[in-house]
Design a protein around this motif. Structure first.
Motif, PDB file in Angstrom:
ATOM      1  N   VAL A 192       7.401  38.689 -53.159  1.00  0.00           N
ATOM      2  CA  VAL A 192       8.830  38.354 -53.292  1.00  0.00           C
ATOM      3  C   VAL A 192       9.232  38.254 -54.773  1.00  0.00           C
ATOM      4  CG1 VAL A 192      10.561  36.563 -52.838  1.00  0.00           C
ATOM      5  CG2 VAL A 192       8.966  37.260 -51.030  1.00  0.00           C
ATOM      6  N   ASP A 193       8.390  37.631 -55.592  1.00  0.00           N
ATOM      7  CA  ASP A 193       8.732  37.487 -57.015  1.00  0.00           C
ATOM      8  C   ASP A 193       8.836  38.866 -57.670  1.00  0.00           C
ATOM      9  OD1 ASP A 193       9.346  36.122 -59.365  1.00  0.00           O
ATOM     10  OD2 ASP A 193       7.251  35.763 -59.906  1.00  0.00           O
ATOM     11  N   ALA A 194       7.869  39.733 -57.390  1.00  0.00           N
ATOM     12  CA  ALA A 194       7.897  41.072 -58.009  1.00  0.00           C
ATOM     13  C   ALA A 194       9.135  41.855 -57.554  1.00  0.00           C
ATOM     14  CB  ALA A 194       6.611  41.820 -57.671  1.00  0.00           C
ATOM     15  N   ALA A 196      11.954  40.560 -56.652  1.00  0.00           N
ATOM     16  CA  ALA A 196      13.110  39.948 -57.328  1.00  0.00           C
ATOM     17  C   ALA A 196      13.208  40.405 -58.787  1.00  0.00           C
ATOM     18  CB  ALA A 196      13.021  38.426 -57.239  1.00  0.00           C
ATOM     19  N   HIS A 197      12.060  40.590 -59.438  1.00  0.00           N
ATOM     20  CA  HIS A 197      12.104  41.057 -60.833  1.00  0.00           C
ATOM     21  C   HIS A 197      12.704  42.451 -60.934  1.00  0.00           C
ATOM     22  CE1 HIS A 197       8.716  38.024 -61.744  1.00  0.00           C
ATOM     23  NE2 HIS A 197       9.909  37.469 -61.721  1.00  0.00           N
ATOM     24  N   VAL A 198      12.310  43.323 -60.011  1.00  0.00           N
ATOM     25  CA  VAL A 198      12.916  44.658 -60.016  1.00  0.00           C
ATOM     26  C   VAL A 198      14.421  44.521 -59.791  1.00  0.00           C
ATOM     27  CG1 VAL A 198      12.983  46.905 -58.896  1.00  0.00           C
ATOM     28  CG2 VAL A 198      10.796  45.706 -59.134  1.00  0.00           C
ATOM     29  N   THR A 265      19.870  34.989 -59.961  1.00  0.00           N
ATOM     30  CA  THR A 265      18.974  34.469 -58.921  1.00  0.00           C
ATOM     31  C   THR A 265      17.884  33.607 -59.549  1.00  0.00           C
ATOM     32  OG1 THR A 265      19.370  36.327 -57.421  1.00  0.00           O
ATOM     33  CG2 THR A 265      17.282  35.142 -57.162  1.00  0.00           C
ATOM     34  N   HIS A 266      17.270  34.101 -60.618  1.00  0.00           N
ATOM     35  CA  HIS A 266      16.193  33.334 -61.253  1.00  0.00           C
ATOM     36  C   HIS A 266      16.703  32.009 -61.828  1.00  0.00           C
ATOM     37  CE1 HIS A 266      13.288  36.499 -60.693  1.00  0.00           C
ATOM     38  NE2 HIS A 266      12.373  35.752 -61.272  1.00  0.00           N
ATOM     39  N   MET A 267      17.855  32.044 -62.468  1.00  0.00           N
ATOM     40  CA  MET A 267      18.326  30.825 -63.132  1.00  0.00           C
ATOM     41  C   MET A 267      18.741  29.755 -62.124  1.00  0.00           C
ATOM     42  SD  MET A 267      17.518  31.598 -66.101  1.00  0.00           S
ATOM     43  CE  MET A 267      18.056  30.124 -66.941  1.00  0.00           C
ATOM     44  N   ASP A 279       8.258  26.415 -54.572  1.00  0.00           N
ATOM     45  CA  ASP A 279       7.579  27.441 -55.354  1.00  0.00           C
ATOM     46  C   ASP A 279       8.638  28.388 -55.918  1.00  0.00           C
ATOM     47  OD1 ASP A 279       5.224  26.350 -54.477  1.00  0.00           O
ATOM     48  OD2 ASP A 279       4.622  28.056 -53.225  1.00  0.00           O
ATOM     49  N   HIS A 280       8.321  28.988 -57.062  1.00  0.00           N
ATOM     50  CA  HIS A 280       9.282  29.893 -57.709  1.00  0.00           C
ATOM     51  C   HIS A 280       9.815  30.954 -56.747  1.00  0.00           C
ATOM     52  CE1 HIS A 280      11.146  32.499 -60.596  1.00  0.00           C
ATOM     53  NE2 HIS A 280      10.268  33.464 -60.374  1.00  0.00           N
ATOM     54  N   ALA A 281       8.903  31.657 -56.064  1.00  0.00           N
ATOM     55  CA  ALA A 281       9.337  32.769 -55.195  1.00  0.00           C
ATOM     56  C   ALA A 281      10.148  32.261 -54.000  1.00  0.00           C
ATOM     57  CB  ALA A 281       8.127  33.565 -54.715  1.00  0.00           C
ATOM     58  N   THR A 283      12.314  29.963 -54.027  1.00  0.00           N
ATOM     59  CA  THR A 283      13.714  29.814 -54.460  1.00  0.00           C
ATOM     60  C   THR A 283      14.422  31.172 -54.506  1.00  0.00           C
ATOM     61  OG1 THR A 283      13.390  30.116 -56.874  1.00  0.00           O
ATOM     62  CG2 THR A 283      12.989  27.911 -55.977  1.00  0.00           C
ATOM     63  N   LEU A 284      13.697  32.187 -54.923  1.00  0.00           N
ATOM     64  CA  LEU A 284      14.314  33.522 -55.075  1.00  0.00           C
ATOM     65  C   LEU A 284      14.732  34.088 -53.721  1.00  0.00           C
ATOM     66  CD1 LEU A 284      11.712  35.001 -57.604  1.00  0.00           C
ATOM     67  CD2 LEU A 284      13.848  33.813 -58.138  1.00  0.00           C
ATOM     68  N   ALA A 285      13.868  33.892 -52.715  1.00  0.00           N
ATOM     69  CA  ALA A 285      14.163  34.431 -51.380  1.00  0.00           C
ATOM     70  C   ALA A 285      15.384  33.751 -50.771  1.00  0.00           C
ATOM     71  CB  ALA A 285      12.950  34.258 -50.466  1.00  0.00           C
TER      72      ALA A 285
END
Ligand code: NZQ
Ligand code: ZN
Length: 380
Positions: A192-194, A196-198, A265-267, A279-281, A283-285
């Motif tokens: 999920v994190d990867a 989100a980075h894309v 999304t990250h902020m 966890d970081h990911a 939050t992104l989802a």
């Protein structure tokens, strides 16, 4: 395409047995700080491999870096670095250990009064840093090949990122076998994190950058393909390798060259971690589908392109649904409710903080505290 300068100084050492390569790349003239997390490397053989590679070096160990690394812990490591006259930092672990290594390296060389200024300035205050090498054991953040770091401060419940050209690792070892022992939750997080980075570098508006678009879509397609295989077959080396390299390319700064970037999304996600400990990911989802829905009109063309090319669906709405369904299929919740978080409480806390910082994010610079509130309300 916008103007850009592209420089990535990190040497990647990829594949089985590559930890041994560390030996010849670290000067033996000064002590080396061997930085690690809560102990996973002692259980999977990585610790022993690193010790073997550094057998001719003077090694100072510092373990105990937390997930979402704490400023307070990093400052204790800075004291050790100064006392022992450390000349090189080898960070061994996931994104948290790597980020801590970068912050310690910058803080050890910082001449100002308050090292928190490194974070408050987003990295502008960094004038120099000790060299950092990394051995990555968790694919997710891309920290192994970028100049970014994210640090949390327990005392104030803050989580802030910084970025600096002084903070790229000089080398990073990516041995997919070191990731065999990851719990499924961390693999899911990494996928999920990867993704989100894309997305932060892709899901904006058409910018006459067809190569960046195709590269981004290739990374997304690969992650969608090998993520579930990695979860189903933890010892599948080829799937691990494809996943590891995808996560690195997702945030080694290449995809973002010459294109608009979002990062809302990250902020917003960092605040969910700061206040609620997700966890970081995770939050992104939760946040990303909300950013897309809130900005549907501005992102429509790219959402449709993504839907067509990655999921074979025609509409922006279907592209959002496919993404959420994929996250759910790998065991990742996409709603605040899954964590028993009240959306209204999160809105109050996070929008107050963005208002106080006068923060704005997004490719149009218009995700402010009111927009963040609207996005969070969509994710109850
Ligand atoms: O601490 P140990 O015992 O090593 O255990 C870790 C930790 O509990 C464990 N782990 C790591 N490798 C393992 C393993 N367990 C078994 N086998 C292995 N091979 O996994 C847990 C999570 O580790 P962590 O490093 O926290 O995860 P991740 O890599 O997802 O890093 C998250 C941090 O990176 C930041 C996040 O905000 C968060 O603080 N990010 C950094 C970025 C960057 N530098 O570019 C960008 C990202 O957007 C992100 O913000
Ligand atoms: Zn991330």
């Amino acid at each position: 395409m916008q103007n850009f300068i592209y420089k990535n100084p990190t040497e990647i050492l990829f594949g089985r047995g590559m930890i041994a390569e560390v030996a010849g790349r670290v000067s033996a003239d000064a002590p080396v700080l061997f930085l690690y997390g809560g102990g996973s490397i002692k259980r999977n053989g990585v610790y022993d491999q690193v010790k073997a590679a550094l057998k001719k070096h003077r090694v100072v160990e510092f373990g105990g870096v937390e997930a979402n690394p704490l400023y307070e812990t990093c400052l204790a490591a800075v004291d050790v670095v100064k006392r022992e006259r450390v000349g090189f930092i080898l960070a061994v672990g996931g994104g948290s250990v790597l980020d801590a290594g970068k912050f310690i390296a910058a803080a050890a060389c910082f001449s100002g009064a308050d090292p928190w200024d490194i974070l408050r300035s987003g990295g502008k205050a960094v004038q120099a840093a000790l060299p950092v090498g990394t051995v990555l054991t968790l694919s997710a953040t891309g920290s192994e090949a970028n100049g970014n770091s994210v640090i949390s401060r327990r005392a104030t419940q803050e989580k802030l990122p910084f970025t600096s050209n002084h903070s790229f690792p000089v080398f990073s070892v990516l041995d997919p076998e070191t990731t065999f022992t990851l719990p499924p939750k961390q693999v899911r997080n990494g996928v999920v994190d990867a993704i989100a980075h894309v997305m932060e570098q892709y899901m904006t508006f058409p910018a006459d950058a067809p190569l960046q678009d195709r590269m981004a879509e290739s990374v997304l397609q690969t992650l969608v393909e090998v993520g579930p295989v990695t979860l189903a077959e933890p010892k599948n080396y080829e799937a691990r390798a494809a996943f590891m390299w995808s996560a690195t390319l997702a945030l080694n700064t290449l995809l973002g060259c010459g294109v608009p970037q979002d990062w809302a999304t990250h902020m917003i996600g960092h605040e969910l971690t700061a206040f609620y400990g997700l966890d970081h990911a995770e939050t992104l989802a939760v946040v990303m589908p909300g950013v897309w829905q809130h900005k549907l009109a501005q992102k429509k063309a790219k959402l449709e392109q993504y839907g067509r090319r990655v999921w074979n669906v025609a509409s922006a709405k279907a592209a959002i649904e496919k993404t959420e369904a994929f996250f759910n299929s790998i065991g990742m919740p996409t709603r605040l409710q899954a964590y028993n978080i009240s959306a209204e409480e999160a809105v109050a806390k996070i929008s107050a903080r963005f208002a106080e910082r006068k923060a704005t994010f997004g490719e149009h610079g218009d995700i402010d505290s009111a927009a963040a509130a609207a996005i969070l309300r969509l994710r109850a």
